[in-house]
Motif scaffolding. Sequence first.
Motif, PDB file in Angstrom:
ATOM      1  N   LEU A 169       0.825  -1.211   0.000  1.00  0.00           N
ATOM      2  CA  LEU A 169       0.000   0.000   0.000  1.00  0.00           C
ATOM      3  C   LEU A 169       0.856   1.258   0.000  1.00  0.00           C
ATOM      4  CD1 LEU A 169      -2.993  -0.464   2.466  1.00  0.00           C
ATOM      5  CD2 LEU A 169      -3.087  -0.027   0.003  1.00  0.00           C
ATOM      6  N   LEU A 170       1.885   1.252   0.829  1.00  0.00           N
ATOM      7  CA  LEU A 170       2.764   2.421   0.891  1.00  0.00           C
ATOM      8  C   LEU A 170       3.473   2.648  -0.436  1.00  0.00           C
ATOM      9  CD1 LEU A 170       4.627   2.682   4.301  1.00  0.00           C
ATOM     10  CD2 LEU A 170       2.425   3.588   3.612  1.00  0.00           C
ATOM     11  N   LYS A 171       3.901   1.567  -1.061  1.00  0.00           N
ATOM     12  CA  LYS A 171       4.588   1.708  -2.343  1.00  0.00           C
ATOM     13  C   LYS A 171       3.659   2.290  -3.394  1.00  0.00           C
ATOM     14  CE  LYS A 171       7.890  -2.005  -1.640  1.00  0.00           C
ATOM     15  NZ  LYS A 171       7.929  -3.475  -1.701  1.00  0.00           N
ATOM     16  N   ALA A 172       2.415   1.846  -3.384  1.00  0.00           N
ATOM     17  CA  ALA A 172       1.450   2.393  -4.348  1.00  0.00           C
ATOM     18  C   ALA A 172       1.286   3.892  -4.116  1.00  0.00           C
ATOM     19  CB  ALA A 172       0.112   1.671  -4.216  1.00  0.00           C
ATOM     20  N   MET A 173       1.213   4.280  -2.857  1.00  0.00           N
ATOM     21  CA  MET A 173       1.037   5.686  -2.518  1.00  0.00           C
ATOM     22  C   MET A 173       2.235   6.537  -2.930  1.00  0.00           C
ATOM     23  SD  MET A 173       0.968   7.221   1.292  1.00  0.00           S
ATOM     24  CE  MET A 173       2.759   7.092   1.322  1.00  0.00           C
ATOM     25  N   SER A 174       3.429   5.940  -2.881  1.00  0.00           N
ATOM     26  CA  SER A 174       4.653   6.678  -3.207  1.00  0.00           C
ATOM     27  C   SER A 174       5.035   6.573  -4.675  1.00  0.00           C
ATOM     28  CB  SER A 174       5.825   6.173  -2.369  1.00  0.00           C
ATOM     29  OG  SER A 174       5.522   6.270  -1.010  1.00  0.00           O
ATOM     30  N   GLY A 175       4.244   5.857  -5.457  1.00  0.00           N
ATOM     31  CA  GLY A 175       4.515   5.755  -6.892  1.00  0.00           C
ATOM     32  C   GLY A 175       5.671   4.845  -7.240  1.00  0.00           C
ATOM     33  N   GLU A 192       8.424  -2.397  -9.109  1.00  0.00           N
ATOM     34  CA  GLU A 192       8.427  -3.697  -8.439  1.00  0.00           C
ATOM     35  C   GLU A 192       7.445  -4.648  -9.099  1.00  0.00           C
ATOM     36  OE1 GLU A 192       9.087  -4.217  -4.587  1.00  0.00           O
ATOM     37  OE2 GLU A 192      10.235  -2.395  -4.306  1.00  0.00           O
ATOM     38  N   GLU A 193       6.959  -4.270 -10.269  1.00  0.00           N
ATOM     39  CA  GLU A 193       6.116  -5.141 -11.070  1.00  0.00           C
ATOM     40  C   GLU A 193       4.786  -5.482 -10.417  1.00  0.00           C
ATOM     41  OE1 GLU A 193       9.056  -8.265 -11.757  1.00  0.00           O
ATOM     42  OE2 GLU A 193       9.365  -7.335 -13.708  1.00  0.00           O
ATOM     43  N   ARG A 217      -1.227   7.711 -10.332  1.00  0.00           N
ATOM     44  CA  ARG A 217      -0.408   7.494 -11.540  1.00  0.00           C
ATOM     45  C   ARG A 217       0.761   8.481 -11.625  1.00  0.00           C
ATOM     46  NH1 ARG A 217      -5.449   6.454 -13.196  1.00  0.00           N
ATOM     47  NH2 ARG A 217      -5.851   4.301 -13.779  1.00  0.00           N
ATOM     48  N   LEU A 218       0.966   9.232 -10.589  1.00  0.00           N
ATOM     49  CA  LEU A 218       2.045  10.223 -10.616  1.00  0.00           C
ATOM     50  C   LEU A 218       3.402   9.567 -10.334  1.00  0.00           C
ATOM     51  CD1 LEU A 218       0.394  13.224  -8.732  1.00  0.00           C
ATOM     52  CD2 LEU A 218       0.543  12.819 -11.193  1.00  0.00           C
ATOM     53  N   ALA A 219       4.443  10.203 -10.851  1.00  0.00           N
ATOM     54  CA  ALA A 219       5.804   9.705 -10.635  1.00  0.00           C
ATOM     55  C   ALA A 219       6.243  10.024  -9.205  1.00  0.00           C
ATOM     56  CB  ALA A 219       6.751  10.361 -11.628  1.00  0.00           C
ATOM     57  N   PRO A 220       7.162   9.204  -8.686  1.00  0.00           N
ATOM     58  CA  PRO A 220       7.595   9.396  -7.295  1.00  0.00           C
ATOM     59  C   PRO A 220       8.067  10.814  -6.984  1.00  0.00           C
ATOM     60  CG  PRO A 220       8.581   7.405  -8.230  1.00  0.00           C
ATOM     61  CD  PRO A 220       7.789   8.043  -9.327  1.00  0.00           C
ATOM     62  N   ASP A 221       8.822  11.440  -7.892  1.00  0.00           N
ATOM     63  CA  ASP A 221       9.343  12.771  -7.560  1.00  0.00           C
ATOM     64  C   ASP A 221       8.228  13.821  -7.549  1.00  0.00           C
ATOM     65  OD1 ASP A 221       9.291  12.419 -10.389  1.00  0.00           O
ATOM     66  OD2 ASP A 221      10.472  14.242 -10.588  1.00  0.00           O
ATOM     67  N   GLU A 222       7.207  13.621  -8.380  1.00  0.00           N
ATOM     68  CA  GLU A 222       6.067  14.540  -8.360  1.00  0.00           C
ATOM     69  C   GLU A 222       5.295  14.392  -7.031  1.00  0.00           C
ATOM     70  OE1 GLU A 222       5.149  17.039  -9.999  1.00  0.00           O
ATOM     71  OE2 GLU A 222       3.117  17.314  -9.199  1.00  0.00           O
ATOM     72  N   LEU A 223       5.183  13.168  -6.555  1.00  0.00           N
ATOM     73  CA  LEU A 223       4.495  12.933  -5.279  1.00  0.00           C
ATOM     74  C   LEU A 223       5.261  13.601  -4.137  1.00  0.00           C
ATOM     75  CD1 LEU A 223       3.533   9.246  -6.004  1.00  0.00           C
ATOM     76  CD2 LEU A 223       1.918  11.107  -5.594  1.00  0.00           C
ATOM     77  N   VAL A 224       6.582  13.516  -4.196  1.00  0.00           N
ATOM     78  CA  VAL A 224       7.402  14.173  -3.165  1.00  0.00           C
ATOM     79  C   VAL A 224       7.176  15.682  -3.204  1.00  0.00           C
ATOM     80  CG1 VAL A 224       9.769  14.731  -2.488  1.00  0.00           C
ATOM     81  CG2 VAL A 224       9.157  12.368  -3.026  1.00  0.00           C
ATOM     82  N   ARG A 225       7.122  16.243  -4.414  1.00  0.00           N
ATOM     83  CA  ARG A 225       6.877  17.685  -4.526  1.00  0.00           C
ATOM     84  C   ARG A 225       5.531  18.081  -3.952  1.00  0.00           C
ATOM     85  NH1 ARG A 225      11.187  19.236  -7.930  1.00  0.00           N
ATOM     86  NH2 ARG A 225      11.641  17.311  -9.006  1.00  0.00           N
ATOM     87  N   ARG A 226       4.557  17.179  -4.064  1.00  0.00           N
ATOM     88  CA  ARG A 226       3.232  17.486  -3.510  1.00  0.00           C
ATOM     89  C   ARG A 226       3.168  17.263  -2.000  1.00  0.00           C
ATOM     90  NH1 ARG A 226      -1.507  16.293  -7.729  1.00  0.00           N
ATOM     91  NH2 ARG A 226      -0.353  16.803  -9.618  1.00  0.00           N
ATOM     92  N   GLY A 227       4.195  16.619  -1.461  1.00  0.00           N
ATOM     93  CA  GLY A 227       4.245  16.481  -0.004  1.00  0.00           C
ATOM     94  C   GLY A 227       4.058  15.080   0.536  1.00  0.00           C
ATOM     95  N   ILE A 228       4.022  14.080  -0.369  1.00  0.00           N
ATOM     96  CA  ILE A 228       3.913  12.689   0.098  1.00  0.00           C
ATOM     97  C   ILE A 228       5.312  12.081   0.137  1.00  0.00           C
ATOM     98  CG2 ILE A 228       2.998  10.392  -0.407  1.00  0.00           C
ATOM     99  CD1 ILE A 228       0.683  11.674  -1.840  1.00  0.00           C
TER     100      ILE A 228
END
Length: 246
Positions: free
Chosen positions: A49-55, A60-61, A78-89
């Motif tokens: 679940l956490l991995k899905a949330m972090s993109g 990990e297939e 569907r956002l990329a990990p770095d975009e999620l980080v920019r949004r605060g996740i």
Amino acid sequence: PAPEHLLEFRNIRIVYDNAIEAIRDVSIAVPEGGIVALLGSNGAGKSTLLKAMSGILYTEEGVVESGTISFRNEEVHRLAPDELVRRGIVQVPEGRRVFPALTIDENLQMGGYTKTAAEARDRRETVFALFPRLFERRDQVAGYMSGGEQQMLAIGRALMTDPVLLALDEPSLGLAPLIIDRIYEVIARLRDEMKMTVLLVEQNAQRALDIADYGYILETGRVVLDGTAKKLAANEDVQEFYLGVS
Ligand code: ATP
């Protein structure tokens, strides 16, 4: 409408390449400014679940087959990990994964890559105020630090991004009780003083329920129980299976 929850998983189903249905139909809501604990034994699906949330699930297939993840009322799964980080996740991964050959300070700088130099300096001060131990050892190589110090560094590195929502994957894993106390004190301060929202994944249900406001219990990819941390801690099944009380 005003967002009721900062983060919401709605009817999420996640299947890995090997056809394992790791998450079966999970809905979880994380209100702003609270600590939500996600509990469950090995393989229950917490990390998935956490991995899905972090993109980071695609690498990990695993695939989110259905359902949505929303953050501030926007779909984010569907956002990329770095975009999620920019949004605060921001997520502190299980097993800490600091850069072992870099110093503490260099690790923190890596964490601040989305920030301007001035912001990064500010964040660094905040991290050192929370973890004086990291300040003392700032020029030392991370790989030689104790597990507890590496956990502090992993949290500190995540805090460099100034997260809105901080997800912690098993922060107490493999650490001595006194060090766990220290880590949990800081987690409480993140909520109480810094108004951060925390999603806390733990096998250590006792610790998690002591600090959390609300909790979910996951078993083989399903939420089997949820409620206030107080209510969960008083539940007989929870006591027997997760708190070791008989
Ligand atoms: P842990 O505490 O061990 O991390 P967990 O509750 O976080 O447990 P997950 O790691 O999310 O559980 O695993 C959920 C299910 O998905 C398990 O059956 C696991 O074997 C499977 N799984 C996890 N990662 C993968 C992967 N990369 N490929 C295939 N199956 C996986």
